[in-house]
Design a protein around this motif. Structure first.
Motif, PDB file in Angstrom:
ATOM      1  N   ASP A  50       0.822  -1.206   0.000  1.00 10.12           N
ATOM      2  CA  ASP A  50       0.000   0.000   0.000  1.00 10.12           C
ATOM      3  C   ASP A  50       0.860   1.261   0.000  1.00 10.12           C
ATOM      4  O   ASP A  50       0.532   2.248  -0.674  1.00 10.12           O
ATOM      5  CB  ASP A  50      -0.924  -0.005   1.222  1.00 10.12           C
ATOM      6  CG  ASP A  50      -1.940  -1.140   1.160  1.00 10.12           C
ATOM      7  OD1 ASP A  50      -2.182  -1.667   0.049  1.00 10.12           O
ATOM      8  OD2 ASP A  50      -2.487  -1.486   2.227  1.00 10.12           O
ATOM      9  N   ALA A  51       1.976   1.210   0.771  1.00  7.89           N
ATOM     10  CA  ALA A  51       2.863   2.380   0.812  1.00  7.89           C
ATOM     11  C   ALA A  51       3.479   2.655  -0.552  1.00  7.89           C
ATOM     12  O   ALA A  51       3.558   3.819  -0.998  1.00  7.89           O
ATOM     13  CB  ALA A  51       3.958   2.171   1.863  1.00  7.89           C
ATOM     14  N   GLU A  52       3.936   1.604  -1.221  1.00  7.34           N
ATOM     15  CA  GLU A  52       4.526   1.793  -2.552  1.00  7.34           C
ATOM     16  C   GLU A  52       3.495   2.299  -3.555  1.00  7.34           C
ATOM     17  O   GLU A  52       3.794   3.146  -4.411  1.00  7.34           O
ATOM     18  CB  GLU A  52       5.126   0.467  -3.031  1.00  7.34           C
ATOM     19  CG  GLU A  52       6.365   0.045  -2.282  1.00  7.34           C
ATOM     20  CD  GLU A  52       7.490   1.050  -2.438  1.00  7.34           C
ATOM     21  OE1 GLU A  52       7.719   1.515  -3.574  1.00  7.34           O
ATOM     22  OE2 GLU A  52       8.117   1.393  -1.414  1.00  7.34           O
ATOM     23  N   ARG A  53       2.277   1.788  -3.424  1.00  3.86           N
ATOM     24  CA  ARG A  53       1.234   2.260  -4.331  1.00  3.86           C
ATOM     25  C   ARG A  53       0.940   3.743  -4.108  1.00  3.86           C
ATOM     26  O   ARG A  53       0.826   4.524  -5.064  1.00  3.86           O
ATOM     27  CB  ARG A  53      -0.040   1.422  -4.121  1.00  3.86           C
ATOM     28  CG  ARG A  53      -1.222   1.854  -4.983  1.00  3.86           C
ATOM     29  CD  ARG A  53      -2.402   0.932  -4.748  1.00  3.86           C
ATOM     30  NE  ARG A  53      -2.773   0.854  -3.342  1.00  3.86           N
ATOM     31  CZ  ARG A  53      -3.471   1.794  -2.719  1.00  3.86           C
ATOM     32  NH1 ARG A  53      -3.875   2.882  -3.373  1.00  3.86           N
ATOM     33  NH2 ARG A  53      -3.778   1.660  -1.444  1.00  3.86           N
ATOM     34  N   GLY A  58       1.634   9.359  -5.593  1.00  2.90           N
ATOM     35  CA  GLY A  58       2.119  10.723  -5.277  1.00  2.90           C
ATOM     36  C   GLY A  58       3.162  11.193  -6.263  1.00  2.90           C
ATOM     37  O   GLY A  58       3.147  12.357  -6.707  1.00  2.90           O
ATOM     38  N   ASP A  59       4.089  10.292  -6.618  1.00  2.24           N
ATOM     39  CA  ASP A  59       5.115  10.672  -7.599  1.00  2.24           C
ATOM     40  C   ASP A  59       4.489  10.981  -8.958  1.00  2.24           C
ATOM     41  O   ASP A  59       4.910  11.925  -9.656  1.00  2.24           O
ATOM     42  CB  ASP A  59       6.137   9.540  -7.741  1.00  2.24           C
ATOM     43  CG  ASP A  59       6.981   9.371  -6.487  1.00  2.24           C
ATOM     44  OD1 ASP A  59       7.020  10.326  -5.681  1.00  2.24           O
ATOM     45  OD2 ASP A  59       7.592   8.291  -6.308  1.00  2.24           O
ATOM     46  N   ALA A  60       3.468  10.193  -9.303  1.00  2.00           N
ATOM     47  CA  ALA A  60       2.813  10.448 -10.596  1.00  2.00           C
ATOM     48  C   ALA A  60       2.115  11.806 -10.591  1.00  2.00           C
ATOM     49  O   ALA A  60       2.203  12.576 -11.574  1.00  2.00           O
ATOM     50  CB  ALA A  60       1.809   9.337 -10.886  1.00  2.00           C
ATOM     51  N   GLN A  61       1.446  12.112  -9.451  1.00  2.00           N
ATOM     52  CA  GLN A  61       0.782  13.416  -9.359  1.00  2.00           C
ATOM     53  C   GLN A  61       1.802  14.555  -9.371  1.00  2.00           C
ATOM     54  O   GLN A  61       1.592  15.599 -10.022  1.00  2.00           O
ATOM     55  CB  GLN A  61      -0.066  13.473  -8.084  1.00  2.00           C
ATOM     56  CG  GLN A  61      -1.266  12.540  -8.100  1.00  2.00           C
ATOM     57  CD  GLN A  61      -2.074  12.620  -6.812  1.00  2.00           C
ATOM     58  OE1 GLN A  61      -1.784  13.451  -5.957  1.00  2.00           O
ATOM     59  NE2 GLN A  61      -3.086  11.758  -6.708  1.00  2.00           N
TER      60      GLN A  61
END
Length: 288
Positions: free
Chosen positions: A223-226, A231-234
């Motif tokens: 879940d953290a990686e997702r 967040g990185d994508a945003q």
């Protein structure tokens, strides 16, 4: 002389009258005898008359009586010796049978009943093991014995056995030590089995807890990686949107941030060519 004779007659009449009347209490049972033979049995409570010097009265206690049996040694089903102290409660129900069987002697009735109780207990104890006679089936044993005794004592002795109870059960001195040692060994064996079972359950619980912990950690990391990826994508999308609006201004602000972080420490040394692209905005006429 006449007065003396008259006085003697009065005294004699009083004596005869006194010996002609008898009283049976509510707590008593009585029989009327004539020269030792029973002519009237089970006389009810109240005032009654008899023939003086011919009839005699025998009274018996009609209340509940108790006989304490002498402690006896019995063997259980597994041939374990026990020292048993018991007692029985009884009362007279048939005065004629009671008088015929015991001659009205309460001590004899106690002795006869005590012998019957001892024989009955010996048989009952011989059909059960130690655990059953000590606690498991003691009440049922006493009830069975009371019923069996009543089938005999009512017809033979004219008495009703109300209850039979065991006051105390002891181990004889010659077998007490060995029995206690055996009981201790059995309890230790049961305790060891319980400990082994508990350890087995504990290992299973710990293994299940470790498995659940590993699953939770994996799920949390997933879940953290997702979330981090989202967040990185945003962030990348925001940067891209900002970059496409004014590419030159975006490049300029990024360079300023880089200069601020690079030159924040006076102890850092950088070896770069003067015409390096890194200092493009510092050399630019527009920037100056």
């Amino acid at each position: 002389m006449k007065n003396f004779f008259f006085g003697a007659v009065v005294v004699l009449a009083v004596l005869i009258g006194a010996n002609s009347i008898f009283v049976v209490k509510e707590t008593e049972r009585a029989v009327l005898l004539q020269f030792g033979d029973i002519v009237r049995a089970d006389i009810p409570p109240g005032i009654h008359f008899k023939v003086p010097y011919i009839n005699t009265i025998r009274k018996f206690d009609a209340r509940v009586l108790t006989v304490d049996a002498t402690p006896q040694r019995y063997l259980t089903l597994e041939q374990k010796a026990l020292l048993v102290d018991s007692y029985a409660m009884w009362r007279i129900t048939d005065v004629l049978r009671f008088y015929t069987a015991t001659s009205g002697d309460e001590a004899r009735a106690n002795a006869l009943l005590a012998q019957r109780v001892n024989d009955g207990l010996r048989n009952k104890f011989g059909e059960r093991d130690l655990q059953e006679v000590v606690s498991g089936q003691r009440d049922a044993l006493m009830m069975e014995l009371t019923e069996e005794l009543n089938t005999y004592t009512a017809d033979e002795y004219g008495i009703e056995v109300i209850d039979v109870r065991v006051k105390r059960i002891d181990l004889p001195d010659d077998v007490r030590s060995s029995v206690y040692e055996r009981m201790t060994s059995e309890r230790q064996r049961e305790a060891q089995q319980l400990r082994s079972r508990g350890n087995e359950l504990a290992i299973g619980i710990e293994a299940d807890a470790d498995r659940q912990e590993a699953v939770l950690l994996v799920e949390a990391y997933r879940d953290a990686e997702r979330i981090r990826g989202e967040g990185d994508a945003q962030a990348a999308a925001i940067y891209s949107a900002a970059y496409t609006k004014d590419e030159e201004f975006y490049s300029f602000t990024r360079s300023l941030n880089s200069y601020r972080q690079t030159f924040s420490s006076k102890n850092d040394v950088m070896l770069l060519e003067p015409d390096s692209e890194y200092f493009r905005y510092l050399r630019s006429e527009q920037a100056r």
